[in-house]
Design a protein around this motif. Structure first.
Motif, mmCIF file in Angstrom:
data_model
loop_
_atom_site.group_PDB
_atom_site.id
_atom_site.type_symbol
_atom_site.label_atom_id
_atom_site.label_comp_id
_atom_site.label_asym_id
_atom_site.label_seq_id
_atom_site.Cartn_x
_atom_site.Cartn_y
_atom_site.Cartn_z
ATOM 1 N N ILE A 103 13.415 84.200 20.815
ATOM 2 C CA ILE A 103 14.361 83.186 21.293
ATOM 3 C C ILE A 103 15.776 83.743 21.257
ATOM 4 O O ILE A 103 16.571 83.546 22.185
ATOM 5 N N ALA A 104 16.081 84.462 20.176
ATOM 6 C CA ALA A 104 17.406 85.065 20.063
ATOM 7 C C ALA A 104 17.651 86.068 21.182
ATOM 8 O O ALA A 104 18.746 86.142 21.750
ATOM 9 N N ASP A 116 23.932 78.156 21.253
ATOM 10 C CA ASP A 116 23.469 78.348 19.884
ATOM 11 C C ASP A 116 22.290 77.411 19.622
ATOM 12 O O ASP A 116 22.222 76.308 20.142
ATOM 13 N N VAL A 117 21.363 77.861 18.784
ATOM 14 C CA VAL A 117 20.190 77.057 18.460
ATOM 15 C C VAL A 117 20.551 75.961 17.465
ATOM 16 O O VAL A 117 21.201 76.215 16.454
ATOM 17 N N LEU A 127 13.277 73.061 22.508
ATOM 18 C CA LEU A 127 14.354 73.808 21.857
ATOM 19 C C LEU A 127 15.667 73.108 22.158
ATOM 20 O O LEU A 127 16.026 72.912 23.316
ATOM 21 N N ARG A 128 16.382 72.705 21.115
ATOM 22 C CA ARG A 128 17.675 72.056 21.284
ATOM 23 C C ARG A 128 18.773 73.077 21.055
ATOM 24 O O ARG A 128 18.779 73.799 20.051
ATOM 25 N N LEU A 129 19.696 73.138 22.013
ATOM 26 C CA LEU A 129 20.785 74.102 21.968
ATOM 27 C C LEU A 129 22.121 73.390 21.976
ATOM 28 O O LEU A 129 22.238 72.258 22.458
ATOM 29 N N PRO A 178 22.621 70.431 11.367
ATOM 30 C CA PRO A 178 23.331 71.689 11.157
ATOM 31 C C PRO A 178 22.821 72.766 12.097
ATOM 32 O O PRO A 178 21.643 72.806 12.446
ATOM 33 N N LEU A 179 23.724 73.631 12.503
ATOM 34 C CA LEU A 179 23.402 74.700 13.428
ATOM 35 C C LEU A 179 22.549 75.754 12.728
ATOM 36 O O LEU A 179 22.838 76.166 11.613
ATOM 37 N N LEU A 180 21.460 76.170 13.382
ATOM 38 C CA LEU A 180 20.627 77.239 12.848
ATOM 39 C C LEU A 180 21.134 78.562 13.401
ATOM 40 O O LEU A 180 21.105 78.777 14.606
#
Length: 201
Positions: A103-104, A116-117, A127-129, A178-180
């Protein structure tokens, strides 16, 4: 099947056997008496041959490139960051990287959209971005979000087909989790031939 198991498994398939098998299937389809059925089957075979042929050609180009052949000491490394080759590896469960890393890689290939994930839903494959507002566009723009989502979907289809849906929210959306922070390490980025992008908040 993992790459290690594939390497140990016998390989009974060869060009002659495969060719005979395809001809047998086409003959059986022709026996139905519907020429459109055989034509469709031949078109399908040709499409698959074109796809795999392009993948093999691309793999040879990457492996024979002097600057990439021994990237990070791993001769396979140049293949992992290429969309076409990576899609073939993922299709056959041969890609050695886990989903998070793939994914990255996908997002790194469209980093101009500053995605950003936020999180990944294992159940739905969503997948939420989070997308930062583009400079000079003011607040988050629906058109920009649509473009970013489409770019992400196209890249993810190659690197991480486990992602079946993509949602993009503008930076600062209330109540977002929170952002992963996921991303390729320095060695992996070097192997993929890409510079590390600047970190975002």
């Amino acid at each position: 099947m993992s790459a290690a198991r594939a390497a140990e498994a016998p390989h009974p398939v060869n060009a002659t056997q495969t060719g005979l098998r395809i001809e047998d299937v086409l003959d059986r389809l022709a026996a139905t008496g519907d020429p459109a059925v055989r034509a469709a089957a031949e078109e399908l075979v040709q499409a698959l041959m074109d796809f795999y042929g392009a993948g093999l050609e691309r793999a040879l180009q990457l492996l024979s490139a002097p600057g990439n052949r021994h990237a990070a000491g791993d001769p396979v490394a140049p293949l992992l960051g290429d969309e076409l080759v990576a899609s073939l590896l993922v299709l056959h469960d041969l890609h050695p990287e886990d989903r998070t890393t793939r994914i990255a890689r996908a997002l790194d290939s469209v980093r101009e959209h500053e995605l950003d994930v936020v999180d990944f839903d294992e159940t739905t494959g969503t997948l939420r971005l989070r997308s930062a507002a583009a400079p000079g566009t003011g607040c988050g723009c629906a058109a920009n979000s649509t473009t970013a989502r489409q770019a992400a979907e196209d890249a993810l289809a190659c690197f991480a087909p486990e992602v079946t849906a993509v949602e993009v929210q503008s930076a600062g959306t209330p109540g977002e989790p929170p952002l992963l922070q996921i991303g390729l390490g320095p060695d992996s980025r070097a192997a993929a031939g890409r510079p590390a992008p600047a970190k975002t908040a």
